[in-house]
Design a protein around this motif. Structure first.
Motif, PDB file in Angstrom:
ATOM      1  N   ASN A 148     -12.818  -0.457   9.689  1.00 57.10           N
ATOM      2  CA  ASN A 148     -12.337  -1.145   8.495  1.00 57.10           C
ATOM      3  C   ASN A 148     -13.340  -1.026   7.351  1.00 57.10           C
ATOM      4  O   ASN A 148     -13.128  -1.588   6.282  1.00 57.10           O
ATOM      5  CB  ASN A 148     -12.077  -2.627   8.791  1.00 57.10           C
ATOM      6  CG  ASN A 148     -13.368  -3.392   9.082  1.00 57.10           C
ATOM      7  OD1 ASN A 148     -14.377  -2.809   9.468  1.00 57.10           O
ATOM      8  ND2 ASN A 148     -13.332  -4.698   8.902  1.00 57.10           N
ATOM      9  N   THR A 197      -3.483  -1.201   9.759  1.00 52.99           N
ATOM     10  CA  THR A 197      -4.050  -2.342   9.056  1.00 52.99           C
ATOM     11  C   THR A 197      -4.349  -3.467  10.034  1.00 52.99           C
ATOM     12  O   THR A 197      -3.803  -3.518  11.138  1.00 52.99           O
ATOM     13  CB  THR A 197      -3.082  -2.887   7.982  1.00 52.99           C
ATOM     14  OG1 THR A 197      -1.875  -3.318   8.617  1.00 52.99           O
ATOM     15  CG2 THR A 197      -2.749  -1.831   6.936  1.00 52.99           C
ATOM     16  N   ASP A 219       0.842  -1.192   0.000  1.00 60.33           N
ATOM     17  CA  ASP A 219       0.000   0.000   0.000  1.00 60.33           C
ATOM     18  C   ASP A 219       0.886   1.254   0.000  1.00 60.33           C
ATOM     19  O   ASP A 219       2.119   1.168  -0.070  1.00 60.33           O
ATOM     20  CB  ASP A 219      -0.991  -0.014   1.167  1.00 60.33           C
ATOM     21  CG  ASP A 219      -0.331   0.069   2.549  1.00 60.33           C
ATOM     22  OD1 ASP A 219       0.847   0.480   2.644  1.00 60.33           O
ATOM     23  OD2 ASP A 219      -0.997  -0.256   3.543  1.00 60.33           O
ATOM     24  N   ALA A 278      -0.898  -7.542   5.546  1.00 58.79           N
ATOM     25  CA  ALA A 278      -2.158  -6.849   5.807  1.00 58.79           C
ATOM     26  C   ALA A 278      -3.288  -7.394   4.946  1.00 58.79           C
ATOM     27  O   ALA A 278      -3.076  -7.854   3.817  1.00 58.79           O
ATOM     28  CB  ALA A 278      -1.983  -5.357   5.541  1.00 58.79           C
ATOM     29  N   MET A 315      -8.825  -2.153   0.364  1.00 57.36           N
ATOM     30  CA  MET A 315      -7.724  -1.208   0.512  1.00 57.36           C
ATOM     31  C   MET A 315      -7.847  -0.063  -0.484  1.00 57.36           C
ATOM     32  O   MET A 315      -7.640   1.101  -0.148  1.00 57.36           O
ATOM     33  CB  MET A 315      -6.390  -1.929   0.342  1.00 57.36           C
ATOM     34  CG  MET A 315      -5.165  -1.052   0.532  1.00 57.36           C
ATOM     35  SD  MET A 315      -4.508  -0.448  -1.032  1.00 57.36           S
ATOM     36  CE  MET A 315      -3.789  -1.960  -1.691  1.00 57.36           C
ATOM     37  N   TRP A 373       0.743  -6.552   1.243  1.00 61.04           N
ATOM     38  CA  TRP A 373      -0.688  -6.832   1.230  1.00 61.04           C
ATOM     39  C   TRP A 373      -0.965  -8.277   0.851  1.00 61.04           C
ATOM     40  O   TRP A 373      -0.289  -8.847  -0.012  1.00 61.04           O
ATOM     41  CB  TRP A 373      -1.386  -5.899   0.234  1.00 61.04           C
ATOM     42  CG  TRP A 373      -2.744  -5.504   0.722  1.00 61.04           C
ATOM     43  CD1 TRP A 373      -3.946  -5.981   0.298  1.00 61.04           C
ATOM     44  CD2 TRP A 373      -3.054  -4.570   1.750  1.00 61.04           C
ATOM     45  NE1 TRP A 373      -4.975  -5.410   1.008  1.00 61.04           N
ATOM     46  CE2 TRP A 373      -4.449  -4.542   1.895  1.00 61.04           C
ATOM     47  CE3 TRP A 373      -2.270  -3.750   2.576  1.00 61.04           C
ATOM     48  CZ2 TRP A 373      -5.095  -3.720   2.824  1.00 61.04           C
ATOM     49  CZ3 TRP A 373      -2.907  -2.940   3.501  1.00 61.04           C
ATOM     50  CH2 TRP A 373      -4.296  -2.928   3.613  1.00 61.04           C
ATOM     51  N   GLN A 401      -7.405  -2.257   5.517  1.00 59.19           N
ATOM     52  CA  GLN A 401      -6.863  -0.967   5.940  1.00 59.19           C
ATOM     53  C   GLN A 401      -7.843  -0.303   6.916  1.00 59.19           C
ATOM     54  O   GLN A 401      -9.063  -0.457   6.798  1.00 59.19           O
ATOM     55  CB  GLN A 401      -6.647  -0.076   4.725  1.00 59.19           C
ATOM     56  CG  GLN A 401      -5.760   1.135   4.996  1.00 59.19           C
ATOM     57  CD  GLN A 401      -5.327   1.805   3.703  1.00 59.19           C
ATOM     58  OE1 GLN A 401      -6.154   2.256   2.934  1.00 59.19           O
ATOM     59  NE2 GLN A 401      -4.022   1.884   3.476  1.00 59.19           N
TER      60      GLN A 401
END
Length: 221
Positions: free
Chosen positions: A124, A160, A49, A194, A84, A55, A197
């Protein structure tokens, strides 16, 4: 951008059948900070990210003629990359249009997520645009049709959620399963994979859906 509103509408962030976790090919490599950092063997810049966090990979189904992912929706799952993308760019989780309204950003939380007016809220859930406020409240299983609605003036990126990896006798393996969100800048982010996010709401007020929609209709710059 997408602008669906019909009864068959599925939020853009919803994961679909056939969209599965991709092979991770994870390795840990020494970093200039003296720590081991998590990488993919075949890493691509798109695997991280904007803050540099690795990710979780997930496959993508083809898109239809309206720009929507195809496949039966898995209602309780959010596609990691689409979550995300919409959260990072503050776009509506339903249609991907810019989510900011003249009155602020609209975030939704489940009815059991009760908080005082001065408390921080970590979410989230990407924002929703005014057009899809009711739709998001109806479709999301976590909101139970009766969400808390936060009208935020400030919603900075916080961190995250995901999985912490380490080097074990069996190789690179998870050493801590998903728990509280890990803030950006935390020492463990280098070994973190992650999957969602998180934004932090600080300047916000809780509002009623009907009241908010009325205020938006009658707002004059």
């Amino acid at each position: 951008m997408l602008t669906p509103t019909g009864p068959g509408l599925v939020p853009f962030i919803t994961q679909r059948e056939g969209e599965d976790a991709a092979p991770d090919n994870l390795i840990l490599l020494p970093h200039t900070d003296g720590r081991l950092h998590l990488h993919y063997l075949d890493e691509d810049p798109r695997d991280r990210d904007l803050r540099g966090i690795l990710w979780a990979r997930c496959s993508f189904n083809p898109f239809d003629g309206q720009g929507q992912p195809t496949g039966r929706p898995q209602w309780k799952l959010m596609h990691p990359y689409r979550q995300m993308m919409t959260m990072q760019s503050l776009r509506c989780q339903i249609c991907t249009n810019p989510a900011r309204t003249p009155l602020g950003l609209i975030f939704l939380a489940g009815p059991d997520h009760h908080t005082g007016e001065t408390a921080e809220v970590l979410t989230n859930q990407p924002p929703v645009c005014a057009r899809h406020l009711r739709t998001a409240a109806r479709l999301c299983p976590h909101l139970d049709g009766n969400p808390n609605v936060f009208l935020a003036q400030s919603a900075p990126l916080y961190g995250t959620t995901g999985t912490l990896y380490g080097l074990t006798a069996a190789g690179v393996q998870p050493v801590a399963q998903p728990g509280p969100p890990l803030p950006y800048g935390h020492p463990d982010t280098g070994c973190f994979l992650a999957s969602q996010q998180i934004r932090r709401l600080t300047a916000y007020r809780t509002v009623d859906v009907d009241e908010l929609l009325h205020d938006l209709r009658t707002h004059t710059p």
